[in-house]
Motif scaffolding. Structure first.
Motif, PDB file in Angstrom:
ATOM      1  N   HIS A  94       0.833  -1.205   0.000  1.00 53.73           N
ATOM      2  CA  HIS A  94       0.000   0.000   0.000  1.00 53.73           C
ATOM      3  C   HIS A  94       0.866   1.253   0.000  1.00 53.73           C
ATOM      4  CE1 HIS A  94      -3.856  -2.029   0.688  1.00 53.73           C
ATOM      5  NE2 HIS A  94      -3.176  -2.881   1.441  1.00 53.73           N
ATOM      6  N   SER A  95       0.329   2.290  -0.584  1.00 55.08           N
ATOM      7  CA  SER A  95       0.994   3.592  -0.592  1.00 55.08           C
ATOM      8  C   SER A  95       0.119   4.555   0.206  1.00 55.08           C
ATOM      9  CB  SER A  95       1.184   4.089  -2.029  1.00 55.08           C
ATOM     10  OG  SER A  95       1.829   5.344  -2.040  1.00 55.08           O
ATOM     11  N   PHE A  96       0.257   4.499   1.546  1.00 55.25           N
ATOM     12  CA  PHE A  96      -0.604   5.293   2.422  1.00 55.25           C
ATOM     13  C   PHE A  96      -0.161   6.750   2.473  1.00 55.25           C
ATOM     14  CE2 PHE A  96      -1.584   1.104   4.426  1.00 55.25           C
ATOM     15  CZ  PHE A  96      -2.954   1.150   4.232  1.00 55.25           C
ATOM     16  N   GLN A  97      -1.158   7.622   2.463  1.00 59.31           N
ATOM     17  CA  GLN A  97      -0.925   9.052   2.634  1.00 59.31           C
ATOM     18  C   GLN A  97      -1.872   9.587   3.708  1.00 59.31           C
ATOM     19  OE1 GLN A  97      -1.478  10.796  -1.247  1.00 59.31           O
ATOM     20  NE2 GLN A  97       0.659  10.516  -1.807  1.00 59.31           N
ATOM     21  N   GLU A  98      -1.352  10.441   4.594  1.00 56.92           N
ATOM     22  CA  GLU A  98      -2.190  11.030   5.625  1.00 56.92           C
ATOM     23  C   GLU A  98      -3.271  11.881   4.957  1.00 56.92           C
ATOM     24  OE1 GLU A  98      -1.432  12.792  10.093  1.00 56.92           O
ATOM     25  OE2 GLU A  98      -0.011  13.278   8.503  1.00 56.92           O
ATOM     26  N   THR A  99      -4.510  11.711   5.394  1.00 54.57           N
ATOM     27  CA  THR A  99      -5.643  12.282   4.683  1.00 54.57           C
ATOM     28  C   THR A  99      -6.629  12.952   5.627  1.00 54.57           C
ATOM     29  OG1 THR A  99      -5.450  10.545   2.998  1.00 54.57           O
ATOM     30  CG2 THR A  99      -7.531  11.758   3.070  1.00 54.57           C
TER      31      THR A  99
ATOM     32  N   GLY B 204      -6.829  10.030   9.385  1.00 52.48           N
ATOM     33  CA  GLY B 204      -6.304   8.693   9.110  1.00 52.48           C
ATOM     34  C   GLY B 204      -5.450   8.677   7.865  1.00 52.48           C
ATOM     35  N   TYR B 205      -5.253   7.470   7.318  1.00 50.48           N
ATOM     36  CA  TYR B 205      -4.402   7.285   6.145  1.00 50.48           C
ATOM     37  C   TYR B 205      -5.196   6.584   5.046  1.00 50.48           C
ATOM     38  CZ  TYR B 205      -0.263   8.684   8.770  1.00 50.48           C
ATOM     39  OH  TYR B 205       0.659   9.401   9.492  1.00 50.48           O
ATOM     40  N   ARG B 206      -4.982   7.017   3.804  1.00 52.26           N
ATOM     41  CA  ARG B 206      -5.645   6.421   2.645  1.00 52.26           C
ATOM     42  C   ARG B 206      -4.591   5.965   1.637  1.00 52.26           C
ATOM     43  NH1 ARG B 206     -10.604   7.234  -0.358  1.00 52.26           N
ATOM     44  NH2 ARG B 206     -11.259   8.929   1.008  1.00 52.26           N
ATOM     45  N   CYS B 207      -4.774   4.758   1.111  1.00 50.22           N
ATOM     46  CA  CYS B 207      -3.873   4.260   0.066  1.00 50.22           C
ATOM     47  C   CYS B 207      -4.233   4.948  -1.243  1.00 50.22           C
ATOM     48  CB  CYS B 207      -3.997   2.746  -0.059  1.00 50.22           C
ATOM     49  SG  CYS B 207      -2.985   2.064  -1.399  1.00 50.22           S
ATOM     50  N   LYS B 208      -3.283   5.593  -1.861  1.00 55.27           N
ATOM     51  CA  LYS B 208      -3.577   6.344  -3.080  1.00 55.27           C
ATOM     52  C   LYS B 208      -3.824   5.432  -4.274  1.00 55.27           C
ATOM     53  CE  LYS B 208       1.230   7.044  -4.606  1.00 55.27           C
ATOM     54  NZ  LYS B 208       2.257   8.050  -4.935  1.00 55.27           N
TER      55      LYS B 208
ATOM     56  N   HIS C 129      -6.566   3.767  10.408  1.00 53.81           N
ATOM     57  CA  HIS C 129      -5.935   4.572  11.451  1.00 53.81           C
ATOM     58  C   HIS C 129      -4.416   4.581  11.263  1.00 53.81           C
ATOM     59  CE1 HIS C 129      -9.722   3.346  13.585  1.00 53.81           C
ATOM     60  NE2 HIS C 129      -9.688   4.614  13.925  1.00 53.81           N
ATOM     61  N   LYS C 130      -3.768   5.520  11.910  1.00 55.13           N
ATOM     62  CA  LYS C 130      -2.309   5.566  11.893  1.00 55.13           C
ATOM     63  C   LYS C 130      -1.726   4.295  12.483  1.00 55.13           C
ATOM     64  CE  LYS C 130       1.629   8.272  13.566  1.00 55.13           C
ATOM     65  NZ  LYS C 130       2.061   9.479  14.327  1.00 55.13           N
ATOM     66  N   GLN C 131      -2.352   3.823  13.601  1.00 60.64           N
ATOM     67  CA  GLN C 131      -1.832   2.638  14.258  1.00 60.64           C
ATOM     68  C   GLN C 131      -2.176   1.355  13.504  1.00 60.64           C
ATOM     69  OE1 GLN C 131      -4.067   4.692  15.425  1.00 60.64           O
ATOM     70  NE2 GLN C 131      -5.777   3.692  16.485  1.00 60.64           N
ATOM     71  N   CYS C 132      -3.093   1.451  12.530  1.00 61.36           N
ATOM     72  CA  CYS C 132      -3.512   0.259  11.783  1.00 61.36           C
ATOM     73  C   CYS C 132      -2.762   0.090  10.467  1.00 61.36           C
ATOM     74  CB  CYS C 132      -5.014   0.302  11.513  1.00 61.36           C
ATOM     75  SG  CYS C 132      -6.052   0.038  12.963  1.00 61.36           S
ATOM     76  N   LYS C 133      -2.168   1.157   9.958  1.00 63.18           N
ATOM     77  CA  LYS C 133      -1.606   1.081   8.605  1.00 63.18           C
ATOM     78  C   LYS C 133      -0.456   0.093   8.472  1.00 63.18           C
ATOM     79  CE  LYS C 133       1.430   5.172   8.957  1.00 63.18           C
ATOM     80  NZ  LYS C 133       2.709   4.556   8.559  1.00 63.18           N
ATOM     81  N   ASP C 134       0.244  -0.165   9.578  1.00 61.85           N
ATOM     82  CA  ASP C 134       1.323  -1.146   9.528  1.00 61.85           C
ATOM     83  C   ASP C 134       0.847  -2.554   9.863  1.00 61.85           C
ATOM     84  OD1 ASP C 134       3.207   0.824   8.898  1.00 61.85           O
ATOM     85  OD2 ASP C 134       3.512   1.327  11.013  1.00 61.85           O
ATOM     86  N   LEU C 135      -0.440  -2.679  10.175  1.00 60.41           N
ATOM     87  CA  LEU C 135      -1.000  -3.980  10.541  1.00 60.41           C
ATOM     88  C   LEU C 135      -1.885  -4.556   9.446  1.00 60.41           C
ATOM     89  CD1 LEU C 135      -2.079  -3.113  14.209  1.00 60.41           C
ATOM     90  CD2 LEU C 135       0.081  -4.139  13.452  1.00 60.41           C
ATOM     91  N   VAL C 136      -2.056  -3.810   8.334  1.00 59.42           N
ATOM     92  CA  VAL C 136      -2.935  -4.251   7.252  1.00 59.42           C
ATOM     93  C   VAL C 136      -2.370  -5.508   6.590  1.00 59.42           C
ATOM     94  CG1 VAL C 136      -3.873  -3.628   4.995  1.00 59.42           C
ATOM     95  CG2 VAL C 136      -3.806  -1.935   6.822  1.00 59.42           C
ATOM     96  N   VAL C 137      -3.212  -6.515   6.455  1.00 62.50           N
ATOM     97  CA  VAL C 137      -2.766  -7.779   5.840  1.00 62.50           C
ATOM     98  C   VAL C 137      -3.384  -7.977   4.464  1.00 62.50           C
ATOM     99  CG1 VAL C 137      -2.389  -8.907   8.049  1.00 62.50           C
ATOM    100  CG2 VAL C 137      -4.637  -9.025   6.992  1.00 62.50           C
ATOM    101  N   PHE C 138      -4.231  -7.043   4.021  1.00 65.50           N
ATOM    102  CA  PHE C 138      -4.854  -7.159   2.711  1.00 65.50           C
ATOM    103  C   PHE C 138      -3.926  -6.567   1.654  1.00 65.50           C
ATOM    104  CE2 PHE C 138      -8.560  -6.134   5.609  1.00 65.50           C
ATOM    105  CZ  PHE C 138      -8.742  -7.463   5.962  1.00 65.50           C
ATOM    106  N   GLU C 139      -3.793  -7.278   0.528  1.00 60.50           N
ATOM    107  CA  GLU C 139      -2.916  -6.763  -0.510  1.00 60.50           C
ATOM    108  C   GLU C 139      -3.542  -5.564  -1.196  1.00 60.50           C
ATOM    109  OE1 GLU C 139      -2.426  -9.214  -3.950  1.00 60.50           O
ATOM    110  OE2 GLU C 139      -4.289 -10.279  -3.570  1.00 60.50           O
ATOM    111  N   CYS C 140      -2.695  -4.713  -1.728  1.00 62.77           N
ATOM    112  CA  CYS C 140      -3.151  -3.526  -2.437  1.00 62.77           C
ATOM    113  C   CYS C 140      -3.525  -3.909  -3.853  1.00 62.77           C
ATOM    114  CB  CYS C 140      -2.039  -2.467  -2.452  1.00 62.77           C
ATOM    115  SG  CYS C 140      -2.494  -0.965  -3.346  1.00 62.77           S
ATOM    116  N   LYS C 141      -4.776  -3.663  -4.215  1.00 61.95           N
ATOM    117  CA  LYS C 141      -5.237  -3.957  -5.570  1.00 61.95           C
ATOM    118  C   LYS C 141      -5.464  -2.634  -6.274  1.00 61.95           C
ATOM    119  CE  LYS C 141      -6.874  -8.468  -4.378  1.00 61.95           C
ATOM    120  NZ  LYS C 141      -7.801  -9.564  -4.637  1.00 61.95           N
ATOM    121  N   LYS C 142      -4.496  -2.266  -7.072  1.00 59.87           N
ATOM    122  CA  LYS C 142      -4.492  -0.935  -7.668  1.00 59.87           C
ATOM    123  C   LYS C 142      -5.631  -0.766  -8.641  1.00 59.87           C
ATOM    124  CE  LYS C 142       0.478  -0.384  -7.120  1.00 59.87           C
ATOM    125  NZ  LYS C 142       1.767  -0.055  -7.741  1.00 59.87           N
ATOM    126  N   ARG C 143      -6.171   0.447  -8.646  1.00 60.08           N
ATOM    127  CA  ARG C 143      -7.237   0.757  -9.565  1.00 60.08           C
ATOM    128  C   ARG C 143      -6.698   0.937 -10.975  1.00 60.08           C
ATOM    129  NH1 ARG C 143     -10.330   5.299  -5.861  1.00 60.08           N
ATOM    130  NH2 ARG C 143     -11.022   3.887  -4.226  1.00 60.08           N
TER     131      ARG C 143
END
Length: 596
Positions: free
Chosen positions: A506-511, A533-537, A544-558
């Motif tokens: 994921h490419s998270f950005q503070e949003t 929070g943070y959103r994957c661009k 959440h900030k504390q959740c972004k490093d715990l995400v286990v779902f792969e990023c499926k780019k649009r």
């Protein structure tokens, strides 16, 4: 210890706080501009600054303590305003711990003993007695402060000062009449006995909104001055049970609203529940309960509900118009300008959006220095923080203008405690209204004759994006691959990619979110005024900030022609539920859940 019943005709005016005018409980707050003259809170702070005299410009910590001690006369009566006492005893923790403050007081007592100044010793004990009486919870909850107090008591006892010992006695803290303050502030009305249903079909919107307000106020009034202090010191709600419970209640209501809508089997019935909760939101607005209003609107705007196209087709235009107005009211646009305007015009009983005011508290805390030149304490900062917290605390003294049924309160509490994961809610949403499969799929792009099969060569073009083959294809017909086989292939590919961690990161950005938004990882509400929070661009995942490093779902780019979300973009809920995506999404062109 008032009962949660009808609003008091003449509410008690809290000491040092402006009186609360009669409530305006009907109709929406006016959208007229705020008056340009100073607010009562600003006037109160100005008066407090004047009453402090030269101390308002800054003073050493020792000078502030000495001024607090000198606030008492020889008989223990306050000979000057208690404002400095209140500010010092509530806000000192941003400078030093309570145990350190008491240690300074002990040092002052020792110096007074050495100088043979019994009058000063007595005033010091009066000051400590005031501290114990007004803020006894500090001595009950702070172990370090309690130990330091024991040292002080031993010192006083060793010098044979019986009167002083009685003044600083803390044994009454555990007495029943003291602890009752925490448990019997409000009571529900037990006179109404009747059977209730888990689906709450029998309840009118007004009654449901009143009971939700009862629960919200019950949670809100538990937040003490010490809790706000802890929040300032730690800059988070971690290890702050009362605030955690308040946030959990808000998240629970939002989730419960979603489940109540999704519990109905047909679009027409779901639309009826949706309409009912819009009416509940209107009643919450009239009750001036903004925190629960945020939770209900957040649940209705959640993408698990907003994606229900068939359901929305049964919702009248005027209901959608009300939803739009409520969403605009709660929007974080211009730092929650619409909410602040409406909240500022409300009088008497009201429940604020806690997250907004906590963010204000942190902003004020960070913006002003603790100390001025020559190491002087910034008294202006202490006053500003005190007034901000005190305004919230004083709201707890105004009883809600409603009555509550004990049985219904208990049932609502149980319902709101039922926890569902984000995955389970989305599964229910898609079970109610499956995705639209009319969109062009990857399979159809290669199955030109529409016979349900593609060639091996065509399949290899599809599979070229994978580094190796996951399973044997073409089991049924030589040289041809069916839709079921390619589905199984992608399901196998998705599983192996996930286990091997080969998915796109994921490419998270503070949003900054302009509408109520939930975390896709933990399903919790994204609190705050800005940059909640943070959103994957790439895929649009929110967390959440504390959740972004715990995400286990792969990023499926649009797709490249999709518009990537940017900071300050509008969001009505999670942009994706990646855990529910798989081969069927690839086949049918659905990259992420639909939005309204």
């Amino acid at each position: 210890m008032g009962t949660l019943g009808k609003a008091r005709e003449a509410p008690r005016k809290p000491h040092g706080c402006r009186a609360a005018p009669k409530a305006r409980l009907e109709g929406k707050p006016s959208s007229s501009p705020l008056p340009s003259h100073p607010s009562l809170a600003q006037i109160t702070q100005f008066r407090m600054m004047v009453s402090l005299g030269h101390l308002a410009k800054g003073a050493s910590l020792d000078d502030l303590i000495d001024s607090c001690v000198q606030s008492f006369d020889a008989d223990g009566n306050l000979c000057r305003s208690n404002q400095l006492l209140q500010v010092m005893l509530t806000m000192h923790r941003i400078l030093i711990s309570s145990a350190e403050l008491l240690q300074k007081v002990i040092t002052l007592y020792k110096d007074a003993l050495a100088k043979n100044s019994p009058g000063l010793c007595l005033k010091i004990c009066y000051f400590v007695r005031y501290w114990i009486t007004e803020f006894w919870i500090m001595f009950k909850m702070d172990a370090s402060l309690a130990r330091t107090m024991e040292e002080f008591q031993e010192l006083v006892k060793a010098n044979g000062q019986e009167l002083h010992c009685r003044l600083i006695d803390t044994t009454q803290i555990n007495a029943r009449d003291w602890s009752r303050k925490l448990t019997q502030r409000i009571k529900s009305n037990t006179s109404k006995k009747r059977k209730v249903s888990l689906l709450f079909d029998h309840l009118e919107p007004e009654e449901l909104s009143e009971h939700l307000t009862y629960l919200e106020f019950k949670s809100f009034r538990r937040i003490s001055f010490s809790d706000y202090q802890n929040y300032l010191v730690n800059s988070c709600v971690k290890e702050n049970p009362t605030m955690e419970r308040s946030i959990a209640l808000c998240n629970g209501i939002s989730q419960w609203v979603q489940l109540m809508v999704l519990s109905r089997p047909t679009p027409q019935l779901r639309a009826e529940v949706f309409i009912k909760f819009i009416q509940v939101a209107q009643k919450l607005h009239q009750l001036q309960n903004f925190n629960t209003l945020m939770a209900v609107i957040g649940g209705l705007c959640h993408s698990s509900i907003s994606r229900l196209k068939e359901t929305s087709s049964h919702v009248p235009h005027e209901i959608n118009k009300v939803l739009g107005e409520m969403t605009e009211l709660l929007s974080s646009c211009r730092n929650y300008d619409n909410y602040r305007r409406a909240y500022g015009e409300c009088t008497h009983f009201k429940i604020p959006i806690l997250g907004v005011h906590l963010k204000d508290l942190i902003s004020l805390y960070e913006a002003m220095p603790d100390y001025l030149e020559e190491g002087k304490v910034n008294v202006h900062k202490l006053l500003a923080l005190y007034n901000h917290i005190n305004e919230l605390v004083q709201l707890q003294e105004v009883a809600p203008p409603l009555e509550a049924n004990k049985d219904l309160v208990h049932l609502l509490t149980l319902s709101l405690d039922l926890y569902y994961t984000e995955d389970e809610i989305y599964e229910l949403s898609y079970a109610r209204e499956p995705r639209n499969h009319k969109a062009p799929s990857v399979f159809k792009n290669y199955d030109h004759d529409q016979d349900g099969y593609i060639s091996q060569e065509e399949f290899e073009k599809i599979a070229a994006s994978f580094p190796f083959s996951f399973c044997v294809m073409d089991k049924d017909r030589e040289g041809l691959i069916s839709r079921e086989e390619i589905t199984a292939y992608f399901m196998r590919a998705s599983s192996i990619y996930s286990k091997l961690g080969l998915g796109f990161p994921h490419s998270f950005q503070e949003t900054t979110y302009l509408k109520p938004t939930f975390c896709d990882n933990c399903a919790g509400f994204l609190w705050g005024v800005i940059k909640q929070g943070y959103r994957c661009k790439d895929c649009g995942m929110n967390c959440h900030k504390q959740c972004k490093d715990l995400v286990v779902f792969e990023c499926k780019k649009r797709a490249k022609n999709s518009t990537a979300p940017t900071e300050n973009s509008t969001s009505v809920g999670p942009a994706s539920s990646l855990c529910s995506l798989g081969a069927k999404d690839l086949l049918h062109g659905n990259k992420y859940p639909e939005s309204r």
